[in-house]
Design a protein around this motif. Structure first.
Motif, short mmCIF file in Angstrom:
data_model
loop_
_atom_site.label_atom_id
_atom_site.label_comp_id
_atom_site.label_asym_id
_atom_site.label_seq_id
_atom_site.Cartn_x
_atom_site.Cartn_y
_atom_site.Cartn_z
N HIS A 87 0.73 -1.25 -0.03
CA HIS A 87 -0.09 -0.07 -0.17
C HIS A 87 0.86 1.04 -0.18
O HIS A 87 2.02 1.20 0.70
CB HIS A 87 -1.06 0.17 1.25
N ILE A 88 0.62 2.48 -0.86
CA ILE A 88 1.36 3.52 -0.88
C ILE A 88 0.85 4.53 0.23
O ILE A 88 -0.43 4.73 0.38
CB ILE A 88 1.07 4.21 -2.18
N TYR A 89 1.57 5.11 0.84
CA TYR A 89 1.31 6.05 1.92
C TYR A 89 1.80 7.55 1.30
O TYR A 89 3.23 7.54 1.17
CB TYR A 89 2.01 5.78 3.29
N LEU A 90 1.06 8.54 1.19
CA LEU A 90 1.63 9.79 1.16
C LEU A 90 1.60 10.72 2.48
O LEU A 90 0.42 10.88 3.02
CB LEU A 90 0.69 10.75 0.11
N ASP A 91 2.68 11.31 3.16
CA ASP A 91 2.63 11.87 4.40
C ASP A 91 1.88 11.14 5.29
O ASP A 91 1.17 11.72 6.27
CB ASP A 91 2.02 13.26 4.09
N GLY A 92 2.04 9.73 5.34
CA GLY A 92 1.57 9.14 6.39
C GLY A 92 0.12 8.54 5.96
O GLY A 92 -0.31 7.74 7.00
N LYS A 93 -0.50 8.93 5.10
CA LYS A 93 -1.70 8.64 4.73
C LYS A 93 -1.98 7.54 3.42
O LYS A 93 -1.40 7.75 2.45
CB LYS A 93 -2.61 9.77 4.32
N ASN A 94 -2.63 6.54 3.65
CA ASN A 94 -3.11 5.44 2.49
C ASN A 94 -3.76 6.28 1.36
O ASN A 94 -4.87 7.07 1.71
CB ASN A 94 -3.66 4.28 3.06
N VAL A 95 -3.28 6.33 0.32
CA VAL A 95 -3.76 6.98 -0.87
C VAL A 95 -3.88 6.08 -1.93
O VAL A 95 -3.96 6.44 -3.25
CB VAL A 95 -2.97 8.43 -1.25
N ASP A 96 -4.02 4.85 -1.82
CA ASP A 96 -4.42 3.90 -3.02
C ASP A 96 -5.52 4.04 -3.78
O ASP A 96 -5.38 4.10 -4.87
CB ASP A 96 -4.52 2.30 -2.30
N LYS A 97 -6.44 4.49 -3.07
CA LYS A 97 -7.76 5.03 -4.06
C LYS A 97 -7.81 6.57 -4.67
O LYS A 97 -7.97 6.38 -5.86
CB LYS A 97 -9.08 4.70 -3.16
N GLU A 98 -7.30 7.06 -4.01
CA GLU A 98 -7.12 8.75 -4.34
C GLU A 98 -6.30 8.67 -5.83
O GLU A 98 -6.56 9.52 -6.76
CB GLU A 98 -6.59 9.76 -3.21
N ILE A 99 -5.00 8.41 -5.68
CA ILE A 99 -4.16 8.25 -6.74
C ILE A 99 -4.63 7.75 -8.06
O ILE A 99 -4.09 7.70 -9.29
CB ILE A 99 -2.85 7.97 -6.45
N ARG A 100 -5.95 6.90 -8.08
CA ARG A 100 -6.37 6.25 -9.11
C ARG A 100 -7.37 6.99 -9.90
O ARG A 100 -8.00 6.36 -10.82
CB ARG A 100 -6.53 4.77 -8.93
#
Length: 219
Positions: free
Chosen positions: A73-86
């Motif tokens: 799972h990818i984390y941006l600044d500590g937040k999981n952004v799996d869905k948002e980046i798609r």
């Protein structure tokens, strides 16, 4: 199994991420989605209202950004952004961010560090040619632009996005043009990569081809 590095390259919509995840699961590798890293910074750029041609502000933003992977799972600044980046707005604009030299240099630095101490399968546009030029195995995953557009269109339809197949195909052609002509690490097939055209293959067939190629060379 000894430490192993596998590079998977190819254009948008060829199925690199899905295939890489399945190969990773089959032969117990750490999957590193480099495209997701560029998507993550694109997502942050958009959310901060920064223009895509404002390199100074983009680089400043990047230098205060944390991108990491944990259990695929990818984390941006500590937040999981799996869905948002798609989201489609990310897909349409990520190439503008990915072509910036300083952005690529920072991402490559992170990617090489990850690959230096663990077995990985890494997919992107320049893994075999630039990020991991000494990878144990290199594959170039391709498909016709029409098939790549159809796959993306079906994916968006399932998420109830209002778009057309023709529009998606044009967007993919534009991404191909940007990725192939950018000055820094353009999309191209490494001379020592195995090329697989997935246009008329199922995902499982492609995964089997990759694993059989690896097993045959390592016998």
């Amino acid at each position: 199994m000894e430490k192993l590095a596998i590079a998977i390259d190819g254009p948008a919509g060829a199925g690199k991420s899905t295939i890489s995840k399945l190969v990773a699961n089959r032969i117990n590798l750490n999957y590193i989605d480099t495209g997701a890293m560029y998507r993550a910074i694109t997502y942050k750029v958009i959310n901060n209202g920064i223009e895509f041609d404002d390199k100074v502000e983009i680089i400043k933003l990047l230098n205060s950004t944390s991108i990491d992977f944990n259990h695929n799972h990818i984390y941006l600044d500590g937040k999981n952004v799996d869905k948002e980046i798609r989201e489609n707005k990310i897909s349409k604009n990520v190439s503008y961010i990915a072509k910036i030299k300083e952005v690529r240099e920072k991402m490559v630095e992170i990617q090489r560090k990850i690959a230096s101490n663990k077995s990985v399968i890494m997919d992107g546009r320049d893994i075999g040619t630039h990020v991991l030029p000494k990878a144990d195995f290199k594959f170039y995953i391709n498909a016709s632009v029409e098939e790549r557009g159809r796959r993306r269109y079906e994916e968006l339809k399932e998420k109830n996005f209002d778009t057309t197949l023709e529009k998606i195909i044009e967007e993919i052609k534009n991404r191909d043009r940007i990725d192939s002509t950018r000055e820094i690490s353009p999309l191209r097939k490494s001379e020592d990569a195995f090329e697989i055209d997935t246009t008329n293959l199922t995902i499982d067939q492609v995964v089997d081809k990759i694993i059989k190629t690896i097993e045959k060379r390592r016998e």
